[in-house]
Structures are given as C-alpha cells and as structure tokens.
Scaffold this active site. Structure first.
Site, mmCIF file in Angstrom:
data_model
loop_
_atom_site.group_PDB
_atom_site.id
_atom_site.type_symbol
_atom_site.label_atom_id
_atom_site.label_comp_id
_atom_site.label_asym_id
_atom_site.label_seq_id
_atom_site.Cartn_x
_atom_site.Cartn_y
_atom_site.Cartn_z
ATOM 1 N N PHE A 141 -2.479 0.589 3.386
ATOM 2 C CA PHE A 141 -2.778 2.017 3.261
ATOM 3 C C PHE A 141 -3.210 2.516 4.624
ATOM 4 O O PHE A 141 -4.307 2.230 5.092
ATOM 5 C CB PHE A 141 -3.871 2.313 2.230
ATOM 6 C CG PHE A 141 -4.074 3.794 2.054
ATOM 7 C CD1 PHE A 141 -3.237 4.518 1.219
ATOM 8 C CD2 PHE A 141 -5.051 4.469 2.758
ATOM 9 C CE1 PHE A 141 -3.387 5.901 1.077
ATOM 10 C CE2 PHE A 141 -5.209 5.841 2.623
ATOM 11 C CZ PHE A 141 -4.383 6.555 1.779
ATOM 12 N N ASP A 226 -5.857 -1.252 12.454
ATOM 13 C CA ASP A 226 -6.336 -0.046 11.777
ATOM 14 C C ASP A 226 -7.725 -0.349 11.223
ATOM 15 O O ASP A 226 -7.873 -0.918 10.148
ATOM 16 C CB ASP A 226 -5.365 0.337 10.659
ATOM 17 C CG ASP A 226 -5.813 1.578 9.885
ATOM 18 O OD1 ASP A 226 -6.984 1.984 10.009
ATOM 19 O OD2 ASP A 226 -4.987 2.130 9.127
ATOM 20 N N LYS A 255 -12.833 8.007 10.145
ATOM 21 C CA LYS A 255 -13.884 8.038 9.134
ATOM 22 C C LYS A 255 -15.296 8.017 9.710
ATOM 23 O O LYS A 255 -15.837 9.040 10.063
ATOM 24 C CB LYS A 255 -13.655 6.931 8.111
ATOM 25 C CG LYS A 255 -12.374 7.141 7.280
ATOM 26 C CD LYS A 255 -12.356 6.327 6.041
ATOM 27 C CE LYS A 255 -11.021 6.485 5.283
ATOM 28 N NZ LYS A 255 -10.779 7.840 4.789
#
Length: 402
Positions: A141, A226, A255
């Site tokens: 994801f 990531d 984030k």
C-alpha cells in the site's frame, strides 16, 4: 435524532462514500484521547495511521504552527522562505542523506520517488528511454493515485481505474529469491515498505531487508524504502530499516513528519539521486511551505532526543507481550508487528475485524480493521502505560464476549 446521528446522516448525504468510518464523530482531542460531539471519550489506538505519533494537540507542534501562522504560510517555490533551508538541512541530517524534495501527501511522495527512480535510471544508469522498471511487493500500500494503484494487488484499491500504468514488476513480499529473479538491466529501483501496514502490519522475514540492500547494490538498482507509516519512531527506531542495519538509497516519508497538524511529505536521498532534477521538471505549489517546514522542524527536533523511539520500543515490548498471551486461546490466531504497532488476526468465530472494532468503540477504544479479520493497533507514542493497559483490557473483554 441525536447530535451524533445527525452529523453522520449529513456526512452520508453530502460526501462521496469512499470511506466507511466507525459511527463516531470526534469534536476534540488531546494526547491519546478523543472526545465526541456528545462528550464521550475514546482512547485513540490508531493515531491517524501513524500521522499522530506525537499525539493529538501536542503543545510543541501546536505552538510551532501558531507562531508560523502569524508570520507567513505560503510563498510557493517561486521564492525562497526563511524556514526552507533549515527544514531540508535538518531532515537530510536525520536521514543521513544530502538532499530533500518536499511534497505534501504520502502518495505525492511515492509518485515523486517513482519519477526520481525513472529519471535516475535514464540519466545515470543508462537505461534506454521508456524501458525503466520498478520492482514492488505484493500486498503493498503506497497510496491511491492511478500510477500507484496500477501496481497494487488489492482489488478494492485497483478495480475500475484502468488502463494501468506499465513499468512495474510485482513479487511476493519477503521472498528474496523472487525479487532477485525479477531484477533485469532495465530495473531502476525496488520500492518496498519495511513493514507493510495496510496489509496487516506484516514484518518481513529476518534478513530480508538486508538481502534487498545487498542485491540492489550489486545490480546498481535504487532501494527505495516507503517509511511513511513505519518511520519516525513508530517501530522503536527512527526508521524501521534500522532494525536490520539497512540504509536505503531513498527514504519516502510522510504522515508523522507533519505531526498530525499539516500534511508534510518528502523524498530524501543522496545528491547523486535527487540531483537529476532540473528547474521545471517536478514541483508542488504547497510542497515545503513555511507552515509545513515549521511543524516538521519541530518534529525533527523531537526525534533527535531519542525519547519517542525509546518509548515506542519499551511500550511496544509490553504491547506485544500482552498480545502474545492472547494467541492460541481461541480468540486470536496471530499477532505481528514491531514497536507500538501491531496487527491482530482475530479468530473468525469472534467476529470480523469491523465487528471487533465496533465493539471496541462501544467500550471507548478506537482501532481500525483491515482485510476481513485483522485489526490494527498503533497508539500515539505518547500514550501512558496505564492507558495502553486499559485499552488492552477492553480488547480482552471484547474477544472474550463480555
């Protein structure tokens, strides 16, 4: 109709149904706790998928944002501003790299990483134009843009968005032999999550990341990590790659970099990688804006102390010990994770992940399900041990049928 029901009905009527949130309407939040519009408090055990690593309303971050709001919030990259150089310098130092390319959302950062890898492949590695390939892992994801969902294996994320962007080779996560077999002279990068969050907090086998690092170095391929969910303290280290002593060529961050206050993301790499860009070849109006830089600088300062990483490591050990005691008792099949991050596979007869999440909400704990029977736990790193134990007590009660 209650205030809560009215708000939910209005949202359902006037917003696209691309999310299916739990039926709670948050009005205020502080630390690890949120309060709904009717005054009920909930322990946040999701932390915005790691965006809120430092908790809700963290005073250092709020004060940094407020001070910057009074000065300047946006210049666009058409002009320099007085927070930009410090942000780039300090983030590069935190990562042990030389250059930073700031963006806003995690998906933008992943898109930037893809463009970086392709341009590096053509300009530096010498791959023939149009033939660059990137190896990715199944069950990944990385975001929801059309390019990113083109290499997703999740039908919900991918279906009905074709035609799909070519240039990606998907291999099983954790399978080093499959990854090695996928590498060709046209491969420019391997893009991986050190821990797959959306897939259920999947931790790769020991030695996998180190093996990826060795293979990519040997084949002159960029290793792009990531760390949008796994990075910046979540796993007990600044970066999840550190658990195997691995330093990738490229960090993809987001984030927690914005502290849950503003969206901040970045690609961080050496000058030999990010140096491929020339003016006009990539950009973002809001990327690296003064407000974002001010908040991110405070995040970086907080991470430099090591206290949040240590807290995540110590409380994470406690979390996994307590969750481990539930395995094999008929309610939990498996637990995975690292630091203050766990994926809990609930036995089917105890309910779906959604049903367990809803029952936890009724007991004052907020989590999120994924892939049917799994719930994810990722509390803010500032959570107290007492609150964490209380949350675990509620989970035990729900799973025992109380």
């Amino acid at each position: 109709m209650s205030i809560m029901q009215d708000a939910i009905a209005s949202a359902e009527a006037h917003s696209a149904h691309n999310y299916h949130p739990l039926p709670v309407v948050v009005a205020t939040a502080e630390g690890a706790w949120m309060t709904d519009v009717e005054g009920r408090r909930y322990l946040d055990m999701l932390a915005g998928y790691s965006a809120l690593n430092f908790g809700h309303g963290n005073r250092r971050l709020i004060e940094a944002a407020k001070a910057q709001l009074e000065r300047v919030t946006l210049t666009s990259r058409a002009f320099h501003h007085d927070r930009f150089a410090d942000f780039c310098t300090q983030l590069a130092e935190l990562c042990g790299k030389e250059m930073v390319l700031p963006m806003n959302t995690g998906a933008e950062a992943v898109e930037t990483a893809v463009k970086t890898a392709r341009k590096w492949g053509y300009r530096v590695k010498g791959v023939p134009d149009g033939r660059a390939r990137i190896v990715v892992a199944g069950d990944n994801f990385h975001g929801r843009t059309t390019t990113i969902v083109s290499f997703s294996t999740d039908p919900e994320a991918r279906e009905d968005y074709g035609p799909y962007t070519p240039g990606f080779d998907v291999v099983p996560y954790g399978d080093l032999a499959a990854l090695e077999a996928a590498l060709t002279d046209d491969t420019v990068a391997v893009l991986l999550e050190p821990i797959q969050g959306e897939a259920g907090v999947l931790v790769p086998p020991p030695g996998y990341l180190a093996g990826v690092r060795e293979l990519t170095r040997a084949r002159n391929v960029l290793f792009m990590a990531d760390e949008i969910q796994s990075g910046l303290g979540r796993t007990g280290k600044t970066f999840a790659c550190e658990h195997e002593g691995v330093v990738p060529d490229v960090y993809v961050l987001g984030k927690a970099l914005g502290g849950g206050v503003v969206p901040v993301s970045a690609v961080v790499a050496g000058a030999d990688v990010l140096g491929v860009f020339k003016p006009g070849e990539h950009g973002s109006t809001f990327g690296g804006n003064p407000l974002a830089c001010a908040v991110a600088l405070e995040v970086i300062a907080m991470l430099r102390t090591g206290e949040y990483q240590q807290r995540a490591a110590e409380l994470g050990d406690h979390l996994h010990h307590e969750l481990g005691l539930l395995v094999g008792g008929g309610s939990v099949a498996r637990v995975r994770g690292r630091g203050l991050w766990a994926g809990v596979d609930v036995e089917p007869d105890r309910g779906t992940g959604r049903e367990v999440s809803q029952r936890l909400m009724e007991r004052g704990v907020l989590v999120k399900d994924t892939h049917g029977s799994t719930i994810r736990l990722a509390p803010p790193l500032v959570i107290s041990k007492e609150d964490l134990d209380w949350g675990l007590d509620q989970l035990r009660a729900v799973l025992s049928g109380e």
